[in-house]
Scaffold this motif. Structure first.
Motif, PDB file in Angstrom:
ATOM      1  N   GLY A 478     -36.395  38.770  39.243  1.00 10.98           N
ATOM      2  CA  GLY A 478     -35.158  38.024  39.050  1.00 10.98           C
ATOM      3  C   GLY A 478     -34.602  38.202  37.645  1.00 10.98           C
ATOM      4  N   ALA A 479     -35.495  38.319  36.655  1.00 18.49           N
ATOM      5  CA  ALA A 479     -35.050  38.518  35.273  1.00 18.49           C
ATOM      6  C   ALA A 479     -34.330  39.852  35.123  1.00 18.49           C
ATOM      7  CB  ALA A 479     -36.252  38.450  34.334  1.00 18.49           C
ATOM      8  N   TYR A 480     -34.882  40.895  35.727  1.00 15.40           N
ATOM      9  CA  TYR A 480     -34.222  42.201  35.655  1.00 15.40           C
ATOM     10  C   TYR A 480     -32.878  42.174  36.378  1.00 15.40           C
ATOM     11  CZ  TYR A 480     -38.403  44.454  33.720  1.00 15.40           C
ATOM     12  OH  TYR A 480     -39.434  44.824  32.903  1.00 15.40           O
ATOM     13  N   ARG A 481     -32.845  41.490  37.520  1.00 19.07           N
ATOM     14  CA  ARG A 481     -31.587  41.423  38.268  1.00 19.07           C
ATOM     15  C   ARG A 481     -30.552  40.569  37.546  1.00 19.07           C
ATOM     16  NH1 ARG A 481     -35.124  40.842  42.773  1.00 19.07           N
ATOM     17  NH2 ARG A 481     -34.825  38.572  42.689  1.00 19.07           N
ATOM     18  N   ALA A 482     -30.996  39.626  36.731  1.00 16.69           N
ATOM     19  CA  ALA A 482     -30.064  38.719  36.050  1.00 16.69           C
ATOM     20  C   ALA A 482     -29.238  39.434  34.986  1.00 16.69           C
ATOM     21  CB  ALA A 482     -30.834  37.563  35.413  1.00 16.69           C
ATOM     22  N   VAL A 483     -29.780  40.498  34.419  1.00 13.60           N
ATOM     23  CA  VAL A 483     -29.079  41.214  33.350  1.00 13.60           C
ATOM     24  C   VAL A 483     -27.901  41.982  33.943  1.00 13.60           C
ATOM     25  CG1 VAL A 483     -29.262  42.942  31.524  1.00 13.60           C
ATOM     26  CG2 VAL A 483     -31.196  41.435  32.018  1.00 13.60           C
ATOM     27  N   HIS A 484     -26.721  41.775  33.398  1.00  8.93           N
ATOM     28  CA  HIS A 484     -25.540  42.525  33.820  1.00  8.93           C
ATOM     29  C   HIS A 484     -25.578  43.872  33.096  1.00  8.93           C
ATOM     30  CE1 HIS A 484     -23.232  38.538  34.771  1.00  8.93           C
ATOM     31  NE2 HIS A 484     -24.381  38.642  35.402  1.00  8.93           N
ATOM     32  N   TRP A 485     -26.268  44.814  33.712  1.00  9.84           N
ATOM     33  CA  TRP A 485     -26.503  46.088  33.031  1.00  9.84           C
ATOM     34  C   TRP A 485     -25.205  46.829  32.747  1.00  9.84           C
ATOM     35  CZ3 TRP A 485     -30.934  46.421  30.792  1.00  9.84           C
ATOM     36  CH2 TRP A 485     -32.042  45.778  31.336  1.00  9.84           C
ATOM     37  N   SER A 486     -24.204  46.641  33.589  1.00 11.63           N
ATOM     38  CA  SER A 486     -22.918  47.295  33.323  1.00 11.63           C
ATOM     39  C   SER A 486     -22.310  46.778  32.025  1.00 11.63           C
ATOM     40  CB  SER A 486     -21.953  47.063  34.488  1.00 11.63           C
ATOM     41  OG  SER A 486     -21.744  45.685  34.703  1.00 11.63           O
ATOM     42  N   SER A 487     -22.451  45.466  31.762  1.00 14.15           N
ATOM     43  CA  SER A 487     -21.939  44.894  30.516  1.00 14.15           C
ATOM     44  C   SER A 487     -22.738  45.405  29.317  1.00 14.15           C
ATOM     45  CB  SER A 487     -22.006  43.362  30.575  1.00 14.15           C
ATOM     46  OG  SER A 487     -21.230  42.862  31.642  1.00 14.15           O
ATOM     47  N   VAL A 488     -24.059  45.516  29.491  1.00 15.17           N
ATOM     48  CA  VAL A 488     -24.900  46.011  28.404  1.00 15.17           C
ATOM     49  C   VAL A 488     -24.535  47.453  28.071  1.00 15.17           C
ATOM     50  CG1 VAL A 488     -27.268  46.581  27.746  1.00 15.17           C
ATOM     51  CG2 VAL A 488     -26.791  44.435  28.936  1.00 15.17           C
ATOM     52  N   LEU A 489     -24.369  48.290  29.103  1.00 16.13           N
ATOM     53  CA  LEU A 489     -24.005  49.685  28.869  1.00 16.13           C
ATOM     54  C   LEU A 489     -22.631  49.800  28.219  1.00 16.13           C
ATOM     55  CD1 LEU A 489     -25.232  51.689  31.997  1.00 16.13           C
ATOM     56  CD2 LEU A 489     -25.933  51.988  29.612  1.00 16.13           C
ATOM     57  N   LEU A 490     -21.729  48.903  28.569  1.00 12.65           N
ATOM     58  CA  LEU A 490     -20.405  48.921  27.964  1.00 12.65           C
ATOM     59  C   LEU A 490     -20.503  48.704  26.456  1.00 12.65           C
ATOM     60  CD1 LEU A 490     -17.320  48.951  28.287  1.00 12.65           C
ATOM     61  CD2 LEU A 490     -17.415  46.501  28.705  1.00 12.65           C
ATOM     62  N   VAL A 491     -21.313  47.746  26.058  1.00 10.86           N
ATOM     63  CA  VAL A 491     -21.498  47.487  24.623  1.00 10.86           C
ATOM     64  C   VAL A 491     -22.168  48.679  23.951  1.00 10.86           C
ATOM     65  CG1 VAL A 491     -22.573  45.974  22.928  1.00 10.86           C
ATOM     66  CG2 VAL A 491     -21.623  45.004  25.020  1.00 10.86           C
ATOM     67  N   VAL A 492     -23.229  49.201  24.585  1.00 11.14           N
ATOM     68  CA  VAL A 492     -23.960  50.339  24.024  1.00 11.14           C
ATOM     69  C   VAL A 492     -23.034  51.533  23.826  1.00 11.14           C
ATOM     70  CG1 VAL A 492     -25.740  52.057  24.539  1.00 11.14           C
ATOM     71  CG2 VAL A 492     -26.206  49.640  24.898  1.00 11.14           C
ATOM     72  N   GLY A 493     -22.151  51.772  24.808  1.00 13.55           N
ATOM     73  CA  GLY A 493     -21.272  52.920  24.734  1.00 13.55           C
ATOM     74  C   GLY A 493     -20.149  52.781  23.730  1.00 13.55           C
ATOM     75  N   MET A 494     -19.745  51.560  23.423  1.00 10.14           N
ATOM     76  CA  MET A 494     -18.622  51.379  22.501  1.00 10.14           C
ATOM     77  C   MET A 494     -19.054  51.241  21.050  1.00 10.14           C
ATOM     78  SD  MET A 494     -16.181  51.805  24.473  1.00 10.14           S
ATOM     79  CE  MET A 494     -14.891  51.566  23.268  1.00 10.14           C
ATOM     80  N   ILE A 495     -20.311  50.926  20.802  1.00 15.86           N
ATOM     81  CA  ILE A 495     -20.793  50.814  19.416  1.00 15.86           C
ATOM     82  C   ILE A 495     -20.590  52.112  18.641  1.00 15.86           C
ATOM     83  CG2 ILE A 495     -22.933  50.661  18.060  1.00 15.86           C
ATOM     84  CD1 ILE A 495     -23.736  48.283  19.779  1.00 15.86           C
ATOM     85  N   PRO A 496     -20.863  53.306  19.223  1.00 19.93           N
ATOM     86  CA  PRO A 496     -20.626  54.546  18.455  1.00 19.93           C
ATOM     87  C   PRO A 496     -19.171  54.744  18.053  1.00 19.93           C
ATOM     88  CG  PRO A 496     -22.043  54.978  20.343  1.00 19.93           C
ATOM     89  CD  PRO A 496     -21.535  53.579  20.490  1.00 19.93           C
ATOM     90  N   PHE A 497     -18.224  54.151  18.789  1.00 20.80           N
ATOM     91  CA  PHE A 497     -16.825  54.276  18.394  1.00 20.80           C
ATOM     92  C   PHE A 497     -16.581  53.623  17.038  1.00 20.80           C
ATOM     93  CE2 PHE A 497     -15.316  55.390  22.733  1.00 20.80           C
ATOM     94  CZ  PHE A 497     -14.452  56.413  22.362  1.00 20.80           C
ATOM     95  N   ALA A 498     -17.225  52.482  16.814  1.00 22.34           N
ATOM     96  CA  ALA A 498     -17.080  51.825  15.511  1.00 22.34           C
ATOM     97  C   ALA A 498     -17.594  52.740  14.400  1.00 22.34           C
ATOM     98  CB  ALA A 498     -17.838  50.504  15.514  1.00 22.34           C
ATOM     99  N   THR A 499     -18.728  53.392  14.643  1.00 23.93           N
ATOM    100  CA  THR A 499     -19.276  54.340  13.664  1.00 23.93           C
ATOM    101  C   THR A 499     -18.325  55.512  13.457  1.00 23.93           C
ATOM    102  OG1 THR A 499     -21.514  53.742  14.358  1.00 23.93           O
ATOM    103  CG2 THR A 499     -21.259  55.800  13.125  1.00 23.93           C
ATOM    104  N   ALA A 500     -17.785  56.043  14.573  1.00 27.95           N
ATOM    105  CA  ALA A 500     -16.878  57.190  14.487  1.00 27.95           C
ATOM    106  C   ALA A 500     -15.610  56.846  13.717  1.00 27.95           C
ATOM    107  CB  ALA A 500     -16.530  57.680  15.888  1.00 27.95           C
ATOM    108  N   LEU A 501     -15.063  55.664  13.970  1.00 28.06           N
ATOM    109  CA  LEU A 501     -13.840  55.259  13.265  1.00 28.06           C
ATOM    110  C   LEU A 501     -14.088  55.068  11.775  1.00 28.06           C
ATOM    111  CD1 LEU A 501     -12.365  52.753  15.879  1.00 28.06           C
ATOM    112  CD2 LEU A 501     -11.363  54.933  15.187  1.00 28.06           C
ATOM    113  N   GLU A 502     -15.282  54.593  11.430  1.00 28.61           N
ATOM    114  CA  GLU A 502     -15.608  54.449  10.006  1.00 28.61           C
ATOM    115  C   GLU A 502     -15.754  55.819   9.340  1.00 28.61           C
ATOM    116  OE1 GLU A 502     -18.389  51.538   8.525  1.00 28.61           O
ATOM    117  OE2 GLU A 502     -18.470  50.588  10.485  1.00 28.61           O
TER     118      GLU A 502
END
Length: 628
Positions: A478-502
């Motif tokens: 249930g703990a694994y199913r509770a994580v909204h993995w799509s939301s987590v991946l969205l954050v993971v994928g957008m963090i490099p953009f902040a680095t790239a823009l800097e």
């Protein structure tokens, strides 16, 4: 400190043109624009877009592969994933539902008091769990109350969504943008926000929201409730259709009862009292556990046996006393009161079922499925009296009752019967009954570790999740199913953009543009402009992505002004939760759109003025809490 006087248009254009085509900034902006367009169109899915960005950024030579995948090790990403688990534990154990129902009961028949208490309950509960989950839990409660008070659901749905959004301003872990902004502050070398740094702002906005909604709800009334598009029925429908009202009873097993120590099959409840056990409540040291009423269940002194009386005749008092039982009255209707733990379902007897030709006791239904048959419909009519003696026929419809876990297991026996309908209450069933106290203990330990700074926030969340699992509030699957993995991946994928823009000067260009436009008016004007930019951007893309992109801009703008970055970072976090203006700007708004029968214009009419009020209040309050 750079000059803050307005620059000539020619110099400004030339400066930005030079920055744009230096170090690959144009490529970053094109890729970012494509991603934003995909987010706005929701094609393809946001997590797929984010994964593509992780691959393309290093492939274009903008960032290294280590930087592209750095989001997977970011503490804020870990904390976000863990908070999904904590929120699910609170939901499964019924903590959030009980808190909501308690406060709603206290409102009496006053719609104004109901609105205020509901908004406070949602905001406080949402400060430690997903606001979307909290609103989903409160929607059926609010609908039930609106029916009881005979008011339009539209008077309650929008206050519900506003409170869900405001809950994101109540604590550090209340919403993803807060955690992302905090992580970017730490990455830039500053101390992060404290757990309660957001709370004063959140409380002020909540007070504003309550007052605003008490005034504006008069413009939201008059809409009839929308019919359930799926045609789903409720407990109340079952009670009416099967004539169950008044048949519920609780028998308390006394200390000297001869039933103590006996299995349920030998209790004589069915034979002597005409009672069918539905479930058994057993009190333990810190909780109440719900047991399946199977034949082998051994009764104990102090157990409360919840029964459905199969016959209309009164319960023989002499038999009850002789069995050492105490008949305990119930407040209100049993079926409604226990809907969080005890479920119902309609099933049809299949043509080849082993149940055909047998009575319910002969079929061993309760022993096999852990459920009690409390109603029977034949030829579209409810069968009255003692249904236990009726021999079942093909096509008979049975109403069964018992723990939700057993109800949900019915679909595994298609040969014997067909599940016709599950009530809408199934979506909000408590899956870990009796664990609410343990869930609260786990939450308290986690918050104490965070507030006291004993452990980093992510480590404290790990402790809270482990306690939830150890106490049985949620299992590992249930703990694994509770994580909204799509939301987590969205954050993971957008963090490099902040680095790239800097790296490519994009953050500097955006910060400089903000200062060129508003810097000559002072830090407060820049904050207001940053708030407006964040709120408007959040209308088109995820507020999480908005925070990832604009938090570095806020910190850079503060550095260029020579002031503290904290008020600017806080502005981005608060503005990211100010998604009141459209029904599609947040999942919270989308959830209440249909039940409230709102139009798109309703959100604009109510949301735009309140968003402007929040911006004005934030421009005054945030600098007082976090001086320049």
């Amino acid at each position: 400190m750079p000059s803050l006087a307005p620059a000539s248009s020619g110099r400004v254009f030339g400066k930005y043109w030079t920055l744009l085509f230096m170090d690959g900034l144009a490529a970053v902006l094109v890729l970012l624009g494509v991603c934003v367009a995909c987010f706005a169109l929701n094609r393809p899915r946001g997590d797929i877009v984010a994964v593509c960005a992780i691959v393309l950024l290093p492939a274009l030579g903008i960032v290294g592969f280590g930087e592209a995948f750095s989001g997977f090790s970011d503490p804020s990403v870990i904390l976000i994933a863990l908070m999904f688990v904590v929120g699910e534990g609170l939901s499964r154990t019924g903590v959030s539902r009980m808190a909501g129902e308690f406060l709603l009961e206290k409102s009496g028949k006053s719609v104004g008091r109901l609105t205020a208490l509901m908004m406070v309950a949602v905001a406080v509960t949402g400060s430690v769990m997903s606001s979307t989950g909290v609103v989903a839990i409160f929607i059926p409660i609010a609908l039930a109350v609106s029916r009881k008070l005979r008011i339009s659901p539209s008077q309650l749905m929008m206050p519900l969504s506003f409170a869900g959004l405001i809950s994101g301003m109540m604590s550090l872990v209340a919403t993803t943008p807060n955690m992302v902004t905090n992580s970017i502050l730490v990455r830039e070398g500053f101390d992060g926000f404290g757990f309660f740094s957001f709370t004063p702002v959140g409380l002020a906005v909540l007070a504003m929201g309550v007052c605003y909604m008490l005034f504006m709800r008069r413009f939201l009334g008059g809409r009839a409730p929308v019919a359930d598009s799926a045609g789903r029925r409720t407990f109340a429908d079952y009670v009416r259709d099967y004539a169950l009202s008044g048949r519920e009873r609780i028998f308390l097993v006394g200390e000297s009862s001869p039933l103590a120590g006996k299995p349920l099959r030998d209790s004589g409840l069915r034979e002597r009292l005409g009672a069918s056990a539905v479930c058994i409540e057993r009190r333990e040291r810190l909780s109440v556990r719900l047991l399946d009423p199977v034949a082998s269940t051994v009764l104990r002194a102090g157990d409360a046996v919840l029964c459905d009386m199969r016959a209309a005749a009164g319960v023989p008092r002499g038999e009850v006393s002789a069995m050492g039982l105490v008949s305990r009255p119930l407040r209100g209707q049993y079926f409604s009161e226990k809907s969080a733990e005890v479920g119902m379902a309609e099933i049809a007897v299949a043509p080849e079922s082993e149940l055909v030709g047998a009575t319910v006791p002969e079929s061993g239904f309760r022993s096999r499925y852990g459920l009690s048959v409390v109603g029977l419909r034949r030829s579209s009519r409810a069968v009255g009296g003692d249904i236990m003696g009726e021999r079942l026929r093909m096509g008979d419809v049975l109403l069964v009752m018992g723990p939700w876990k057993s109800i949900k297991g019915l679909r595994g026996s298609p040969r014997d019967f067909i599940v016709l309908s599950l009530p809408e209450e199934v979506d909000f069933a408590v899956q870990s009954h009796g664990r609410a106290v343990y869930a609260l203990i786990s939450l308290a330990v986690m918050l104490a570790l965070m507030i006291g700074g004993v452990l980093p926030n992510a480590a404290a969340a790990f402790v809270g999740c482990l306690l939830m699992v150890a106490f049985g509030c949620i299992d590992m699957d249930g703990a694994y199913r509770a994580v909204h993995w799509s939301s987590v991946l969205l954050v993971v994928g957008m963090i490099p953009f902040a680095t790239a823009l800097e790296k490519t000067g994009g953050v500097q260009m955006a910060s400089q543009g903000l200062l060129d436009a508003l810097g000559w008016m002072g830090p407060r004007a820049v904050m207001a402009g940053l708030f407006a930019l964040t709120a408007v951007t959040g209308l088109f893309i995820s507020n999480t992505v908005t925070a990832i992109l604009l938090a570095p801009v806020a910190i850079q703008a503060a550095n260029m002004l020579g002031v503290s970055p904290y008020p600017f970072a806080m502005t981005v976090a608060i503005a990211a939760s100010t998604a009141f203006m459209t029904p599609i700007s947040s999942p919270v708004n989308t959830l209440v759109w249909a039940p409230g029968r709102y139009s798109f214009a309703d959100f604009l009419k109510i949301g735009v003025p309140f968003s402007a009020a929040v911006m004005a209040a934030s421009s005054v309050l945030i600098p007082l809490l976090f001086p320049f």
